[in-house]
Design a protein around this motif. Sequence first.
Motif, PDB file in Angstrom:
ATOM      1  N   HIS A   1      15.928 -34.619  11.063  1.00 47.60           N
ATOM      2  CA  HIS A   1      15.825 -33.918  12.342  1.00 47.60           C
ATOM      3  C   HIS A   1      15.542 -32.430  12.142  1.00 47.60           C
ATOM      4  CE1 HIS A   1      16.985 -32.277  16.277  1.00 47.60           C
ATOM      5  NE2 HIS A   1      17.749 -31.436  15.629  1.00 47.60           N
ATOM      6  N   GLY A   2      14.811 -31.856  13.082  1.00 50.54           N
ATOM      7  CA  GLY A   2      14.689 -30.410  13.205  1.00 50.54           C
ATOM      8  C   GLY A   2      14.262 -29.676  11.956  1.00 50.54           C
ATOM      9  N   ALA A   3      15.099 -28.702  11.553  1.00 51.96           N
ATOM     10  CA  ALA A   3      14.757 -27.854  10.413  1.00 51.96           C
ATOM     11  C   ALA A   3      14.638 -28.657   9.130  1.00 51.96           C
ATOM     12  CB  ALA A   3      15.807 -26.755  10.253  1.00 51.96           C
ATOM     13  N   LEU A   4      15.459 -29.682   8.967  1.00 49.63           N
ATOM     14  CA  LEU A   4      15.365 -30.506   7.759  1.00 49.63           C
ATOM     15  C   LEU A   4      14.037 -31.251   7.721  1.00 49.63           C
ATOM     16  CD1 LEU A   4      16.579 -31.663   5.192  1.00 49.63           C
ATOM     17  CD2 LEU A   4      17.756 -33.374   6.598  1.00 49.63           C
ATOM     18  N   TYR A   5      13.599 -31.748   8.863  1.00 45.29           N
ATOM     19  CA  TYR A   5      12.302 -32.438   8.944  1.00 45.29           C
ATOM     20  C   TYR A   5      11.188 -31.504   8.485  1.00 45.29           C
ATOM     21  CZ  TYR A   5       8.546 -35.303  11.016  1.00 45.29           C
ATOM     22  OH  TYR A   5       7.423 -36.080  11.223  1.00 45.29           O
ATOM     23  N   ASN A   6      11.209 -30.281   9.006  1.00 47.37           N
ATOM     24  CA  ASN A   6      10.147 -29.335   8.669  1.00 47.37           C
ATOM     25  C   ASN A   6      10.244 -28.845   7.229  1.00 47.37           C
ATOM     26  OD1 ASN A   6       8.887 -29.360  11.242  1.00 47.37           O
ATOM     27  ND2 ASN A   6      10.465 -28.001  12.049  1.00 47.37           N
ATOM     28  N   ARG A   7      11.458 -28.631   6.726  1.00 46.86           N
ATOM     29  CA  ARG A   7      11.613 -28.207   5.335  1.00 46.86           C
ATOM     30  C   ARG A   7      11.132 -29.297   4.380  1.00 46.86           C
ATOM     31  NH1 ARG A   7      15.448 -24.151   3.952  1.00 46.86           N
ATOM     32  NH2 ARG A   7      15.122 -24.714   1.753  1.00 46.86           N
TER      33      ARG A   7
ATOM     34  N   GLN B   1      13.052 -30.015  -3.137  1.00 45.21           N
ATOM     35  CA  GLN B   1      14.473 -30.284  -3.327  1.00 45.21           C
ATOM     36  C   GLN B   1      15.125 -30.840  -2.062  1.00 45.21           C
ATOM     37  OE1 GLN B   1      16.360 -30.056  -6.297  1.00 45.21           O
ATOM     38  NE2 GLN B   1      14.230 -30.049  -6.992  1.00 45.21           N
ATOM     39  N   GLN B   2      14.779 -30.279  -0.918  1.00 49.85           N
ATOM     40  CA  GLN B   2      15.348 -30.796   0.331  1.00 49.85           C
ATOM     41  C   GLN B   2      14.817 -32.199   0.631  1.00 49.85           C
ATOM     42  OE1 GLN B   2      17.599 -28.195   2.392  1.00 49.85           O
ATOM     43  NE2 GLN B   2      17.632 -28.187   0.157  1.00 49.85           N
ATOM     44  N   ALA B   3      13.539 -32.408   0.341  1.00 51.75           N
ATOM     45  CA  ALA B   3      12.961 -33.739   0.526  1.00 51.75           C
ATOM     46  C   ALA B   3      13.620 -34.740  -0.417  1.00 51.75           C
ATOM     47  CB  ALA B   3      11.454 -33.694   0.290  1.00 51.75           C
TER      48      ALA B   3
ATOM     49  N   GLY C   1       1.353 -36.723   4.636  1.00 52.41           N
ATOM     50  CA  GLY C   1       1.069 -35.702   3.640  1.00 52.41           C
ATOM     51  C   GLY C   1       2.259 -34.873   3.221  1.00 52.41           C
ATOM     52  N   SER C   2       3.436 -35.186   3.713  1.00 55.27           N
ATOM     53  CA  SER C   2       4.625 -34.390   3.411  1.00 55.27           C
ATOM     54  C   SER C   2       5.179 -34.712   2.029  1.00 55.27           C
ATOM     55  CB  SER C   2       5.713 -34.636   4.455  1.00 55.27           C
ATOM     56  OG  SER C   2       6.126 -36.003   4.435  1.00 55.27           O
ATOM     57  N   ALA C   3       5.911 -33.755   1.478  1.00 59.73           N
ATOM     58  CA  ALA C   3       6.616 -33.992   0.221  1.00 59.73           C
ATOM     59  C   ALA C   3       7.611 -35.124   0.384  1.00 59.73           C
ATOM     60  CB  ALA C   3       7.329 -32.713  -0.216  1.00 59.73           C
ATOM     61  N   LEU C   4       8.214 -35.223   1.542  1.00 59.72           N
ATOM     62  CA  LEU C   4       9.203 -36.272   1.797  1.00 59.72           C
ATOM     63  C   LEU C   4       8.612 -37.661   1.595  1.00 59.72           C
ATOM     64  CD1 LEU C   4      11.921 -37.331   2.788  1.00 59.72           C
ATOM     65  CD2 LEU C   4      11.079 -37.067   5.135  1.00 59.72           C
ATOM     66  N   LEU C   5       7.486 -37.936   2.229  1.00 63.65           N
ATOM     67  CA  LEU C   5       6.904 -39.269   2.113  1.00 63.65           C
ATOM     68  C   LEU C   5       6.353 -39.513   0.713  1.00 63.65           C
ATOM     69  CD1 LEU C   5       5.177 -39.991   5.538  1.00 63.65           C
ATOM     70  CD2 LEU C   5       7.564 -40.269   4.828  1.00 63.65           C
ATOM     71  N   ARG C   6       5.846 -38.473   0.073  1.00 60.93           N
ATOM     72  CA  ARG C   6       5.342 -38.640  -1.300  1.00 60.93           C
ATOM     73  C   ARG C   6       6.476 -38.994  -2.259  1.00 60.93           C
ATOM     74  NH1 ARG C   6       5.382 -34.842  -4.917  1.00 60.93           N
ATOM     75  NH2 ARG C   6       5.307 -33.138  -3.386  1.00 60.93           N
ATOM     76  N   LEU C   7       7.591 -38.276  -2.153  1.00 58.94           N
ATOM     77  CA  LEU C   7       8.718 -38.544  -3.044  1.00 58.94           C
ATOM     78  C   LEU C   7       9.357 -39.897  -2.731  1.00 58.94           C
ATOM     79  CD1 LEU C   7      10.441 -35.030  -3.217  1.00 58.94           C
ATOM     80  CD2 LEU C   7       9.007 -36.131  -4.939  1.00 58.94           C
ATOM     81  N   ALA C   8       9.378 -40.263  -1.454  1.00 55.98           N
ATOM     82  CA  ALA C   8       9.922 -41.569  -1.077  1.00 55.98           C
ATOM     83  C   ALA C   8       9.072 -42.685  -1.684  1.00 55.98           C
ATOM     84  CB  ALA C   8       9.981 -41.701   0.435  1.00 55.98           C
ATOM     85  N   ALA C   9       7.762 -42.542  -1.593  1.00 51.88           N
ATOM     86  CA  ALA C   9       6.865 -43.549  -2.169  1.00 51.88           C
ATOM     87  C   ALA C   9       7.024 -43.611  -3.683  1.00 51.88           C
ATOM     88  CB  ALA C   9       5.419 -43.229  -1.789  1.00 51.88           C
ATOM     89  N   ASP C  10       7.183 -42.451  -4.314  1.00 52.37           N
ATOM     90  CA  ASP C  10       7.383 -42.420  -5.759  1.00 52.37           C
ATOM     91  C   ASP C  10       8.664 -43.142  -6.161  1.00 52.37           C
ATOM     92  OD1 ASP C  10       5.067 -40.963  -6.036  1.00 52.37           O
ATOM     93  OD2 ASP C  10       6.069 -39.026  -6.299  1.00 52.37           O
ATOM     94  N   ALA C  11       9.656 -43.116  -5.266  1.00 55.19           N
ATOM     95  CA  ALA C  11      10.933 -43.773  -5.537  1.00 55.19           C
ATOM     96  C   ALA C  11      10.906 -45.253  -5.156  1.00 55.19           C
ATOM     97  CB  ALA C  11      12.054 -43.060  -4.782  1.00 55.19           C
ATOM     98  N   GLY C  12       9.767 -45.708  -4.666  1.00 54.66           N
ATOM     99  CA  GLY C  12       9.643 -47.108  -4.288  1.00 54.66           C
ATOM    100  C   GLY C  12      10.183 -47.447  -2.918  1.00 54.66           C
ATOM    101  N   LEU C  13      10.403 -46.424  -2.089  1.00 59.38           N
ATOM    102  CA  LEU C  13      10.932 -46.648  -0.745  1.00 59.38           C
ATOM    103  C   LEU C  13       9.789 -46.803   0.261  1.00 59.38           C
ATOM    104  CD1 LEU C  13      13.781 -43.972  -0.722  1.00 59.38           C
ATOM    105  CD2 LEU C  13      14.051 -46.452  -0.945  1.00 59.38           C
TER     106      LEU C  13
END
Length: 253
Positions: free
Chosen positions: A109-115, A121-123, A148-160
């Motif tokens: 949510h919110g700031a965490l989503y954008n960070r 590290q936050q992702a 294109g976010s770091a979050l989705l890239r790292l999640a995919a790298d982790a197999g999620l």
Amino acid sequence: MDLNADLGEGFGRWVLTDDEALLSVVTSANVACGFHAGDPATMRQVCEGAVARGVRIGAQVSYRDLAGFGRRAMDVPRAELADELTYQIGALEVFARAAGAGVAYVKPHGALYNRAVHDEQQAAAVVDAVGAFARAYGRELPILGLPGSALLRLAADAGLPTVTEAFADRAYTPAGTLVPRTEPGAVLHDPEAVVAQALAVAVAGEAATADGGRVSVAATSLCLHGDTPGAAALASRVRTALEAAGVRIEAFA
């Protein structure tokens, strides 16, 4: 196209979102887990309402920021943040299970989503929390985030599993990120503009940018904010327009 909205964003006697009305429109409910909004009774009520209507339950996790509604960026160490996010997912899972379902996905949510769009590290803390849940409950939760976010890239790298999201009522930058709420025009208030953007995303895979251009947006889920005046009526209008355009509305989870 999945339609998601932020629900349960009240606290005690303070009620912000029209959860009952929104649950009759959306297919996925991003439920506040108590750190930016929400409380145990609200979480239970939203979970029960979601199950009754066949709406998927998502954990909307955030920084520990009730005073700032989770919209203030915070530098929380990765391990500490992961623990706080795991705590939130676990709390919602109890209420979801009691209602006859379970948490189906996670969305910051919110700031965490954008960070988490650019902050590795936050992702990673979000990915760590979802991984902890998977180890505890034996199932992997999709993570909902910006293409294109770091979050989705790292999640995919982790197999999620990952799910891309677009916004019907937010202005975009030419790079495909959201215009910060501190800038003028970041939130679209004109219902016609919101409906037009929803249709553009769902039909053409693009969205308007703040400078008057267009940007490609490949999304499986469309967010309809629930904390704006008339949100439920606007969400219903968006869904009607999408269905009239031949877009099939269904949950991704």
